[in-house]
Write a protein that holds these residues in place. Structure first.
Motif, PDB file in Angstrom:
ATOM      1  N   GLN A 181       0.868  -1.176   0.000  1.00 17.76           N
ATOM      2  CA  GLN A 181       0.000   0.000   0.000  1.00 17.76           C
ATOM      3  C   GLN A 181       0.904   1.224   0.000  1.00 17.76           C
ATOM      4  O   GLN A 181       1.801   1.345   0.836  1.00 17.76           O
ATOM      5  CB  GLN A 181      -0.919   0.022   1.215  1.00 17.76           C
ATOM      6  CG  GLN A 181      -1.884   1.202   1.218  1.00 17.76           C
ATOM      7  CD  GLN A 181      -2.812   1.166   2.421  1.00 17.76           C
ATOM      8  OE1 GLN A 181      -2.381   1.438   3.541  1.00 17.76           O
ATOM      9  NE2 GLN A 181      -4.073   0.804   2.197  1.00 17.76           N
ATOM     10  N   VAL A 182       0.672   2.116  -0.961  1.00 16.71           N
ATOM     11  CA  VAL A 182       1.553   3.254  -1.177  1.00 16.71           C
ATOM     12  C   VAL A 182       0.764   4.547  -1.024  1.00 16.71           C
ATOM     13  O   VAL A 182      -0.336   4.687  -1.580  1.00 16.71           O
ATOM     14  CB  VAL A 182       2.196   3.189  -2.572  1.00 16.71           C
ATOM     15  CG1 VAL A 182       3.115   4.386  -2.797  1.00 16.71           C
ATOM     16  CG2 VAL A 182       2.973   1.884  -2.739  1.00 16.71           C
ATOM     17  N   LEU A 183       1.332   5.489  -0.289  1.00 19.38           N
ATOM     18  CA  LEU A 183       0.774   6.834  -0.142  1.00 19.38           C
ATOM     19  C   LEU A 183       1.634   7.781  -0.966  1.00 19.38           C
ATOM     20  O   LEU A 183       2.857   7.796  -0.830  1.00 19.38           O
ATOM     21  CB  LEU A 183       0.795   7.253   1.335  1.00 19.38           C
ATOM     22  CG  LEU A 183       0.424   8.699   1.672  1.00 19.38           C
ATOM     23  CD1 LEU A 183      -1.042   8.976   1.342  1.00 19.38           C
ATOM     24  CD2 LEU A 183       0.695   8.982   3.158  1.00 19.38           C
ATOM     25  N   VAL A 184       1.007   8.558  -1.845  1.00 17.88           N
ATOM     26  CA  VAL A 184       1.758   9.469  -2.694  1.00 17.88           C
ATOM     27  C   VAL A 184       1.097  10.844  -2.706  1.00 17.88           C
ATOM     28  O   VAL A 184      -0.131  10.950  -2.764  1.00 17.88           O
ATOM     29  CB  VAL A 184       1.896   8.925  -4.136  1.00 17.88           C
ATOM     30  CG1 VAL A 184       0.542   8.651  -4.776  1.00 17.88           C
ATOM     31  CG2 VAL A 184       2.724   9.866  -4.999  1.00 17.88           C
ATOM     32  N   VAL A 185       1.917  11.887  -2.609  1.00 17.00           N
ATOM     33  CA  VAL A 185       1.462  13.275  -2.739  1.00 17.00           C
ATOM     34  C   VAL A 185       2.039  13.803  -4.045  1.00 17.00           C
ATOM     35  O   VAL A 185       3.261  13.805  -4.243  1.00 17.00           O
ATOM     36  CB  VAL A 185       1.929  14.133  -1.555  1.00 17.00           C
ATOM     37  CG1 VAL A 185       1.432  15.575  -1.720  1.00 17.00           C
ATOM     38  CG2 VAL A 185       1.436  13.549  -0.233  1.00 17.00           C
TER      39      VAL A 185
END
Length: 315
Positions: free
Chosen positions: A274-278
């Motif tokens: 699971q990846v969080l990207v801004v």
């Protein structure tokens, strides 16, 4: 070379072989398929004389050789369990990975193989595809099936050997990682759907990527087609603007042709993560708010990587 089937694939490489495949989108909600029943076991095609008469040489998980009496009439779809796997039974809403070897029933010649080795296919929702439900239904993982397809649209009847490889969870399953300071915070519902809280600070000017769960599967490569869940939030308002979760099913787009920042967040990550990207505007929809509804906006995505399918090697 052509393969008939039941697969709703999202790969240019394999879908070109299919007569009934639907290239490019496995994101249709199961609830949108009116012919799909909730009981997968009830949908399974019955065995018949043709499917019962098939014998197979070859190991499970590898392309096989089928032997059968030639030129038999196949009045309707038939399915026989050759070997029953000792894994879990496929359940409603689960995505299943499988592989196939296909043969012309009139002359016994091999039509082709798919799902083995480099010819991988994305997992499919059995419930969302009535033909796939007839073939795999509620089979156990590790099962090998013989399937006889009737003649169709001028094509002769065909024999398929189907290996049920594994069931894929509908949310990231990797090991939880420590959060990154300054990044948005993420809370997960019981089914894995994220809820995102954006910090009360100015949006970052550069791309930021943080792994929330570390998977142990195949790495996503450039040009892959990836099965994923995503949840998108506008940094400025904190409101969600798009979500595969709200649509009821994961998404796949051939070649991962998303905005550049989204693609960069995927590449090199492992399946199960699971990846969080801004994503700043320059790597999203550009700086001009008049050019796109999301123009000029910094976007936040939580991405669950469920499976990936590598682009075919150049010939």
């Amino acid at each position: 070379m052509r393969l008939r089937p039941f697969a709703v694939l999202s790969t240019v490489a394999v879908s070109a072989l299919l007569l009934a495949g639907c290239a490019g989108d496995s994101g249709a909600s199961p609830s949108e398929t009116p012919t799909a029943s909730a009981d997968l076991c009830e949908q399974v095609a019955a065995p018949g004389a043709v499917s019962d008469g098939v014998t197979v040489e070859g190991e499970f998980g590898e392309p096989s050789t089928a032997k059968f009496e030639l030129e038999q009439e196949v009045p309707e779809l038939q399915r026989t369990v050759l070997t029953e796997g000792d894994g879990d039974r496929i359940g409603e809403g689960e995505y299943v990975s499988y592989a196939i070897s296909a043969f012309d029933s009139t002359n016994g010649e091999r039509i082709g193989d798919a799902g083995y080795g480099d010819a991988e296919m994305l997992p499919q929702d059995v419930l969302a595809n009535p033909t796939l439900a007839q073939v795999i239904g509620c089979a156990t993982v590790g099962s090998r099936l013989a399937v006889a397809f009737p003649a169709q649209n001028g094509a002769p009847s065909e024999i398929y050997i189907v290996d049920v490889l594994k069931a894929v969870p509908s949310a990231a399953w990797g090991e939880k990682q420590d959060p990154t300071d300054g990044m948005p915070t993420v809370k997960l519902a019981e089914d894995g759907e994220p809820d995102v809280s954006v910090p009360n600070t100015d949006a970052p000017k550069e791309l930021q990527i943080s792994v929330l769960k570390q998977g142990d599967g195949t790495e996503v490569a450039d040009g892959d087609t990836t099965l994923l869940h995503y949840y998108g939030v506008d940094w400025e308002t904190g409101e969600t603007f798009d979500s595969s979760w709200s649509k009821g099913a994961p998404l796949s787009i051939p070649g991962n042709t998303y905005v550049p920042g989204f693609v960069q967040a995927l590449e090199g990550q492992k399946v199960g993560s699971q990846v969080l990207v801004v994503i700043p505007p320059a790597l999203a929809y550009g700086e001009d708010p008049e050019a796109h509804d999301l123009g000029g906006k910094t976007l936040v995505f939580v991405i669950d990587i469920l499976a990936t399918q590598h682009a075919p090697a150049a010939q």
